[in-house]
Scaffold this motif. Structure first.
Motif, PDB file in Angstrom:
ATOM      1  N   LEU A 265       0.758  -1.116   0.026  1.00  0.00           N
ATOM      2  CA  LEU A 265       0.054   0.001  -0.103  1.00  0.00           C
ATOM      3  C   LEU A 265       0.795   1.127  -0.026  1.00  0.00           C
ATOM      4  CD1 LEU A 265      -2.689   1.527   0.342  1.00  0.00           C
ATOM      5  CD2 LEU A 265      -2.642   1.113   2.565  1.00  0.00           C
ATOM      6  N   VAL A 266       1.823   1.453   1.052  1.00  0.00           N
ATOM      7  CA  VAL A 266       2.665   2.511   0.829  1.00  0.00           C
ATOM      8  C   VAL A 266       3.408   2.774  -0.105  1.00  0.00           C
ATOM      9  CG1 VAL A 266       4.647   1.723   2.154  1.00  0.00           C
ATOM     10  CG2 VAL A 266       4.032   3.992   2.673  1.00  0.00           C
ATOM     11  N   LEU A 267       4.100   1.565  -0.965  1.00  0.00           N
ATOM     12  CA  LEU A 267       4.802   1.861  -2.072  1.00  0.00           C
ATOM     13  C   LEU A 267       3.967   2.396  -3.161  1.00  0.00           C
ATOM     14  CD1 LEU A 267       7.311  -1.237  -2.143  1.00  0.00           C
ATOM     15  CD2 LEU A 267       7.599   1.211  -1.319  1.00  0.00           C
ATOM     16  N   THR A 268       2.652   1.972  -3.401  1.00  0.00           N
ATOM     17  CA  THR A 268       1.750   2.605  -4.040  1.00  0.00           C
ATOM     18  C   THR A 268       1.348   4.171  -3.725  1.00  0.00           C
ATOM     19  OG1 THR A 268       0.552   0.179  -4.450  1.00  0.00           O
ATOM     20  CG2 THR A 268      -0.598   2.418  -5.218  1.00  0.00           C
ATOM     21  N   VAL A 269       1.165   4.462  -2.866  1.00  0.00           N
ATOM     22  CA  VAL A 269       0.692   5.860  -2.219  1.00  0.00           C
ATOM     23  C   VAL A 269       2.114   6.539  -2.579  1.00  0.00           C
ATOM     24  CG1 VAL A 269       0.587   7.417  -0.194  1.00  0.00           C
ATOM     25  CG2 VAL A 269      -0.892   5.354  -0.461  1.00  0.00           C
ATOM     26  N   VAL A 270       3.036   6.268  -2.256  1.00  0.00           N
ATOM     27  CA  VAL A 270       4.282   7.038  -2.699  1.00  0.00           C
ATOM     28  C   VAL A 270       4.545   7.363  -4.091  1.00  0.00           C
ATOM     29  CG1 VAL A 270       6.992   6.948  -2.847  1.00  0.00           C
ATOM     30  CG2 VAL A 270       5.731   6.286  -0.534  1.00  0.00           C
ATOM     31  N   GLN A 271       4.437   6.266  -4.954  1.00  0.00           N
ATOM     32  CA  GLN A 271       4.541   6.429  -6.511  1.00  0.00           C
ATOM     33  C   GLN A 271       3.420   7.399  -6.989  1.00  0.00           C
ATOM     34  OE1 GLN A 271       2.847   3.495  -9.035  1.00  0.00           O
ATOM     35  NE2 GLN A 271       4.930   3.528 -10.405  1.00  0.00           N
ATOM     36  N   LEU A 273       1.809  10.006  -5.225  1.00  0.00           N
ATOM     37  CA  LEU A 273       2.040  11.373  -4.448  1.00  0.00           C
ATOM     38  C   LEU A 273       3.385  12.045  -5.292  1.00  0.00           C
ATOM     39  CD1 LEU A 273       1.199  10.745  -0.770  1.00  0.00           C
ATOM     40  CD2 LEU A 273      -0.014  12.307  -2.507  1.00  0.00           C
ATOM     41  N   ARG A 274       4.386  11.127  -5.520  1.00  0.00           N
ATOM     42  CA  ARG A 274       5.356  11.702  -6.432  1.00  0.00           C
ATOM     43  C   ARG A 274       5.070  12.296  -7.672  1.00  0.00           C
ATOM     44  NH1 ARG A 274       9.956  13.723  -4.491  1.00  0.00           N
ATOM     45  NH2 ARG A 274      10.841  12.945  -2.624  1.00  0.00           N
ATOM     46  N   LYS A 275       4.092  11.252  -8.332  1.00  0.00           N
ATOM     47  CA  LYS A 275       3.731  11.617  -9.598  1.00  0.00           C
ATOM     48  C   LYS A 275       2.720  12.909  -9.542  1.00  0.00           C
ATOM     49  CE  LYS A 275       1.001   9.941 -13.602  1.00  0.00           C
ATOM     50  NZ  LYS A 275       0.248   8.688 -14.176  1.00  0.00           N
ATOM     51  N   LYS A 276       2.304  13.111  -8.309  1.00  0.00           N
ATOM     52  CA  LYS A 276       0.974  14.382  -8.191  1.00  0.00           C
ATOM     53  C   LYS A 276       2.035  15.382  -7.899  1.00  0.00           C
ATOM     54  CE  LYS A 276      -3.017  16.116  -7.122  1.00  0.00           C
ATOM     55  NZ  LYS A 276      -3.854  16.085  -8.031  1.00  0.00           N
ATOM     56  N   GLY A 277       3.183  15.637  -7.034  1.00  0.00           N
ATOM     57  CA  GLY A 277       3.931  16.610  -6.816  1.00  0.00           C
ATOM     58  C   GLY A 277       3.401  17.100  -5.467  1.00  0.00           C
ATOM     59  N   VAL A 278       4.020  17.031  -4.405  1.00  0.00           N
ATOM     60  CA  VAL A 278       3.433  17.290  -3.031  1.00  0.00           C
ATOM     61  C   VAL A 278       4.729  17.860  -2.333  1.00  0.00           C
ATOM     62  CG1 VAL A 278       1.418  16.068  -2.884  1.00  0.00           C
ATOM     63  CG2 VAL A 278       3.673  15.135  -2.013  1.00  0.00           C
ATOM     64  N   ALA A 305       6.446  10.030   4.408  1.00  0.00           N
ATOM     65  CA  ALA A 305       6.277  11.041   3.770  1.00  0.00           C
ATOM     66  C   ALA A 305       7.404  11.633   2.965  1.00  0.00           C
ATOM     67  CB  ALA A 305       5.645  12.101   4.746  1.00  0.00           C
ATOM     68  N   PRO A 306       8.617  11.712   3.628  1.00  0.00           N
ATOM     69  CA  PRO A 306       9.904  12.319   2.973  1.00  0.00           C
ATOM     70  C   PRO A 306       9.877  11.499   1.489  1.00  0.00           C
ATOM     71  CG  PRO A 306      10.363  11.786   5.193  1.00  0.00           C
ATOM     72  CD  PRO A 306       8.950  11.004   5.036  1.00  0.00           C
ATOM     73  N   GLU A 307       9.609  10.370   1.450  1.00  0.00           N
ATOM     74  CA  GLU A 307       9.752   9.794   0.459  1.00  0.00           C
ATOM     75  C   GLU A 307       8.620  10.212  -0.833  1.00  0.00           C
ATOM     76  OE1 GLU A 307      12.459   8.446   2.291  1.00  0.00           O
ATOM     77  OE2 GLU A 307      10.596   7.586   3.175  1.00  0.00           O
ATOM     78  N   TYR A 308       7.397  10.629  -0.411  1.00  0.00           N
ATOM     79  CA  TYR A 308       6.723  11.238  -1.346  1.00  0.00           C
ATOM     80  C   TYR A 308       6.781  12.697  -1.465  1.00  0.00           C
ATOM     81  CZ  TYR A 308       3.360  10.439   2.557  1.00  0.00           C
ATOM     82  OH  TYR A 308       2.739  10.236   3.885  1.00  0.00           O
ATOM     83  N   GLY A 309       7.726  13.132  -0.638  1.00  0.00           N
ATOM     84  CA  GLY A 309       7.986  14.736  -0.717  1.00  0.00           C
ATOM     85  C   GLY A 309       7.039  15.551   0.005  1.00  0.00           C
ATOM     86  N   PRO A 375      15.156   0.143  -8.669  1.00  0.00           N
ATOM     87  CA  PRO A 375      16.461  -0.302  -7.847  1.00  0.00           C
ATOM     88  C   PRO A 375      17.049   0.878  -7.202  1.00  0.00           C
ATOM     89  CG  PRO A 375      17.014  -0.178 -10.204  1.00  0.00           C
ATOM     90  CD  PRO A 375      15.543   0.375  -9.987  1.00  0.00           C
ATOM     91  N   LYS A 376      16.660   2.241  -7.181  1.00  0.00           N
ATOM     92  CA  LYS A 376      17.265   3.389  -6.845  1.00  0.00           C
ATOM     93  C   LYS A 376      16.314   4.249  -5.792  1.00  0.00           C
ATOM     94  CE  LYS A 376      20.749   3.638 -10.554  1.00  0.00           C
ATOM     95  NZ  LYS A 376      21.223   4.804 -11.609  1.00  0.00           N
ATOM     96  N   ARG A 377      15.286   4.271  -6.033  1.00  0.00           N
ATOM     97  CA  ARG A 377      14.229   5.273  -5.508  1.00  0.00           C
ATOM     98  C   ARG A 377      12.995   4.576  -4.851  1.00  0.00           C
ATOM     99  NH1 ARG A 377      13.421   9.726 -10.004  1.00  0.00           N
ATOM    100  NH2 ARG A 377      12.008   8.060 -10.731  1.00  0.00           N
ATOM    101  N   PRO A 378      12.884   5.197  -3.841  1.00  0.00           N
ATOM    102  CA  PRO A 378      11.581   4.389  -3.106  1.00  0.00           C
ATOM    103  C   PRO A 378      10.210   4.757  -4.006  1.00  0.00           C
ATOM    104  CG  PRO A 378      12.325   6.299  -2.061  1.00  0.00           C
ATOM    105  CD  PRO A 378      13.349   6.248  -2.991  1.00  0.00           C
ATOM    106  N   GLN A 379      10.089   5.765  -4.814  1.00  0.00           N
ATOM    107  CA  GLN A 379       9.105   6.037  -5.627  1.00  0.00           C
ATOM    108  C   GLN A 379       8.721   5.129  -6.999  1.00  0.00           C
ATOM    109  OE1 GLN A 379      11.317   8.325  -5.202  1.00  0.00           O
ATOM    110  NE2 GLN A 379      11.552   9.733  -6.810  1.00  0.00           N
TER     111      GLN A 379
END
Length: 908
Positions: A265-271, A273-278, A305-309, A375-379
């Motif tokens: 769930l959290v990896l989906t949320v991170v992706q 929100l990163r795409k959204k830009g927060v 939260a730091p991973e989704y910015g 392999p390099k980024r949480p998003q």
């Protein structure tokens, strides 16, 4: 509205107790504010409670109502959190500053005992334990012994602080990770404090010196990570300046399907929100799906939260909050208080709540699928079935070579497991370990770590890992022999419930022995790989992988030889330890064979939701009571540390970890008048987007660097250098590492990377530190010039502290990141901003003399004149704006920094 906030108080009575609180309903905009996001209601209450007509004005509170019309605001407000959370890497320099302040106050005629945190401060030692020993019963004891031996000086200093300062508590090493301890014990959701013989209650709020402080947002507690200077300001009663943020609402509906974890769930949320830009915004979760989301799952999302910015990922208070507070041993009285206060203030989540947000997005949780990030980024989320392909693509090799052409063959090892190897078209090399020979293949998983508060705070995924290990062990599977496996929970409660569930023996059978209670692999403290494996990787420049249940997987972070790092749920960490290679599709291919030689697939050993739920039911309040009853006492190692019972610290001149910083050595009772800067030299001319990671010392210390040479002069061997992070309490190390990043480019030099500059008038190329020290001997002030977005990135206290200690009086940039600008002022360095010019338009070469006029009559936002004299005597001028933006910041700068301002306030 009156600046007398007493008129906004209300009384809440529970049983025989009465509590005073500042009521949002009593505000003239009370009904209007009901539609605010609940995170902004917490900020509004903070302003109302601290309304003084100076740092907090009635206009600031009115701006919250105005926010509702636009979903954003450019209004700056002063936030006063009720407490501060620290970890040992970032916390040590703050305690060093407190100790140095005591010396300064005593020297200037005050009492050293005056210097104490005014807000509650908790420091949790969690960043220092490394995974040196693993896969054995002795691993935990060995790693603890090594941790204490490496960090004796730092721990003795913190032990002194623990017994000396009021409002300052230390959670000793070997206890847990700060964010999990915060969630399970320290966080109160509703804070109580005595004021004029009354008990005043308010929302629990905090800032922390670690970016993942956001984890506590799961409990309805507003908090986020800040730099050390902001944290020091907060603990000394000073407000933190911030803009009223945009708030993005994230609506959750539905519920997770069978076999899907909170990590998925959290990896989906991170992706999303990163795409959204927060970046720089608040995220607040809402929607009726929250009713099915356990608090531990919310904590997993808030943690990242730091991973989704985002600044934070906030969850409102509801029935689940109360259930978790009860489970983790909070008192019945506290739980009742949380419910009553949250409902009275409009902070309680009701079904169907739809606050006003800046923007929204939504997720039906039933659509979440099993995944990893890498392999390099949480998003960079990858569905489990696509991991082999993603691994291959990340190294720009044909999928056919990696997936379609691979052939399985058996590789017998001690456990009788069938591992998977790849054909000759892929890189592989032989190695010997413990008397047996093996083949290490491209994509080998060399680290499998159940680590980090992100997931080890969650009984559901930990029990799932234990149940999967039990099923695997009973079928005769073992981990691949090249895998370094470890279990590093965020609190002792985890091992208690794994033992009670009878699952620990199975995890140990697969190599997941307890290695320590701390961040370990998640922050790069993975320790060395076995020497034959390291040699094998180096020999063929192998691309190998780590799989961890952490929150960050940046290249080079986990281990210098591991190029590919994957975030996964704890049960998937165990599964990859069995499979041993990232090229295996766990959704289709066998992990190995059972005792009868039959293939075993992931689906054969994956636990059901019913089995996980039954195991989670074993977690009870008594476990939390037991482990947190003496949380500040520590083990025999901690208690054996001898410290002097003194009000001031006895600094040791030969210490390589703790040194008396020079910030207050020449300080007088009254601040000296601000003077213009005359005939300064340029220490560095920098381009755009120079981050605090470029400026601040971080990572390993090289032997031929100024910091490395300093340590060697003290007799420290290269193997004992440790890292800049562990030596943050020694300004001599840190100032030598400021501007020393190997990728920084000083435009005073052509085609040179790294912390170098040119000294003038000699023209000699030197390290930035060596040049700064020469200028200091020559009594020449220094200036740094930079481009746009100066100081972006993590808010690092040493980026500002190191700048000051190198002799820099002013920074002139085209624009600033807000926190670093504030930090410079907090250390007495003036930030100036070009109005129409830039370093390039002025043609700066680096040999110019810089004079700044108008500082002697400085006011916030004032325009100043910069006179630039070239080596041939020609002059040009540039207009700059002082980026001291508020009267409070002006006070700090006039005093030479925020800590100087606080000291003089105490003396007065």
């Amino acid at each position: 509205m009156s600046t007398n906030n007493a008129s906004y108080t209300e009384t809440l009575t529970l049983g025989q107790k009465s509590y005073l609180y500042y009521s949002l309903q009593k505000l003239s905009q009370g009904k209007e504010l009901a539609r605010l996001p609940k995170s902004l209601k917490v900020l509004t209450e903070n302003l109302l409670r601290n309304l003084d007509g100076d740092t907090v004005s009635e206009e600031g509170i009115a701006a919250m109502a105005a926010w509702l019309k636009q979903g954003e605001s450019n209004r700056e407000i002063a936030f006063r959190p009720v407490r501060v959370l620290m970890q040992d890497f970032t916390g040590v320099p703050a305690v060093v500053d407190l100790a140095a302040m005591r010396d300064a106050v005593q020297r200037l005629g005050g009492k050293a005992e005056q210097v104490n945190p005014l807000s509650a401060v908790d420091l949790v030692i969690d960043h220092s334990v490394m995974v040196d020993a693993f896969a054995s019963e002795q691993a935990f004891a060995t790693n603890v012994d090594m941790e204490m031996a490496r960090n004796g000086e730092r721990y003795a200093f913190l032990r002194w602080g623990q017994q000396t300062f009021n409002n300052f508590r230390v959670v000793p090493p070997g206890t847990g990770i700060c964010h999990q301890v915060n969630l399970e014990y320290l966080g109160q959701t509703v804070w109580q404090q005595q004021q004029d013989n009354q008990t005043v209650i308010c929302p629990d709020t905090l800032v922390g010196t670690d970016s993942h402080t956001t984890m506590i947002n799961a409990l309805g507690i507003l908090g986020w990570g800040v730099g050390g200077i902001e944290a020091e300001a907060a603990m000394l009663g000073q407000p933190i300046s911030m803009l009223i943020p945009k708030v993005v609402g994230f609506k959750l509906t539905g519920k997770l399907r069978e076999g899907i974890t909170a990590t998925d769930l959290v990896l989906t949320v991170v992706q999303m929100l990163r795409k959204k830009g927060v970046v720089g915004q608040f995220v607040e979760f809402y929607g009726d799906g929250l009713a099915t989301l356990p608090l531990a799952d919310r904590a997993t999302i808030a943690n990242m939260a730091p991973e989704y910015g985002a600044t934070c990922g906030f969850f409102p208070v509801d029935e689940e909050t109360l259930r978790y507070l009860t489970l983790t041993g909070r008192s019945e009285e506290q739980v009742e208080l949380v419910e009553a206060y949250s409902k009275a203030q409009g902070l309680w989540r009701h079904a169907g709540d739809e606050p006003v947000f800046t923007d929204t997005l939504s997720l039906d949780m039933s659509e979440v699928v099993a995944c990893l990030a890498g392999p390099k980024r949480p998003q960079d989320r990858v569905e489990l079935s696509n991991v082999p392909q993603a691994f291959s693509l990340s190294h720009e090799q044909k999928i056919e070579q990696k997936v379609e052409k691979k052939q399985k063959h058996r590789l017998e090892n001690e456990g009788g497991q069938t591992a998977v190897a790849l054909d000759e078209s892929l890189q592989s090399t032989e190695f010997s370990l413990n008397g047996s020979s093996y083949q290490l293949d491209d994509g080998a998983v060399v680290i499998a770590a159940i680590t980090s508060c992100t997931n080890t705070s969650n009984p559901s995924v930990l029990m799932a890992a234990g149940l999967l290990a039990k099923a695997a062990a009973e079928k005769g599977l073992t981990r691949a022999p090249w895998v370094k496996s470890s279990l590093a929970p965020g609190s002792k409660v985890v091992t208690d419930y794994l033992i009670k569930a009878g699952l620990m023996p199975y995890l140990e059978q697969l190599g997941f022995y307890l290695v320590g209670y701390g961040c370990t692999t998640c922050i790069g403290n993975s320790g060395p790989l076995a020497e034959p494996i390291e040699e094998a990787i180096k020999k063929q420049d192998m691309t190998v992988a780590a799989v961890l249940s952490g929150n960050r997987n940046f290249e080079g972070r986990i281990h210098p030889l591991v190029k590919s790092n994957w975030l996964a749920s704890p049960p998937l960490v165990v599964a990859y330890a069995l499979a041993g290679n990232m090229h295996i599709d766990l959704t289709k291919e066998a992990l190995g064979t059972d005792k009868d030689g039959k293939p075993v697939y992931l689906k054969d050993i994956w636990p059901s939701q019913h089995a996980i739920a039954e195991a989670v039911e074993l977690v009870n309040s008594e476990m939390f009571h037991k482990e947190y009853a003496a949380v500040f006492d520590g083990d025999e190692h901690w208690r054996a540390i001898e410290v002097e019972n003194t009000s001031t610290f006895n600094w040791q001149s030969n210490s390589s970890y703790i040194q008396h910083p020079p910030f207050f050595q020449t300080m007088e009772k009254e601040p000296a008048p601000i003077s213009d800067i005359s005939q300064a030299r340029l220490l560095a001319v920098l381009g755009d987007s120079v981050t605090t990671d470029h400026i601040s010392p971080a990572g390993s210390i090289s032997a031929d660097s100024p910091a490395g040479r300093y340590l060697q002069s003290l007799g420290v061997e290269r193997k004992d250098f440790n890292s800049y992070g562990s030596r943050r309490g020694n300004h001599e190390v840190m100032m030598r590492g400021t501007f020393a990043n190997i990728r920084i480019r000083n435009l005073m030099l052509e085609n040179v990377e790294g912390g170098e500059t040119r000294h003038y008038p000699s023209g000699e190329q030197l390290s930035i530190y060596d040049a700064a020290m020469r200028y200091e001997q020559e009594q020449v002030p220094l200036v740094v010039v930079a481009g746009k977005e100066y100081g972006t990135g993590s808010s690092r206290d040493w980026a500002a502290k190191g700048t000051l200690l190198l002799g820099v009086r002013a920074v002139i940039a085209e624009s600033y990141e807000r926190i670093h600008r504030s930090n410079l002022i907090g250390m007495g360095v003036v930030p100036l901003e070009f109005i129409n010019d830039s370093a390039s338009s002025l043609g700066l070469k680096g040999d110019e003399l810089i004079s700044i006029k108008g500082l002697s009559e400085l006011t916030p936002g004032k325009e100043l004149l910069v006179v630039i004299e070239a080596s041939d005597g020609t002059k040009q001028e540039a207009n700059v704006r002082c980026r001291i933006d508020t009267s409070n910041e002006m006070k700090y700068y006039q005093h030479g920094g925020i800590l100087h301002y606080v000291i003089r306030g105490m003396l007065a």
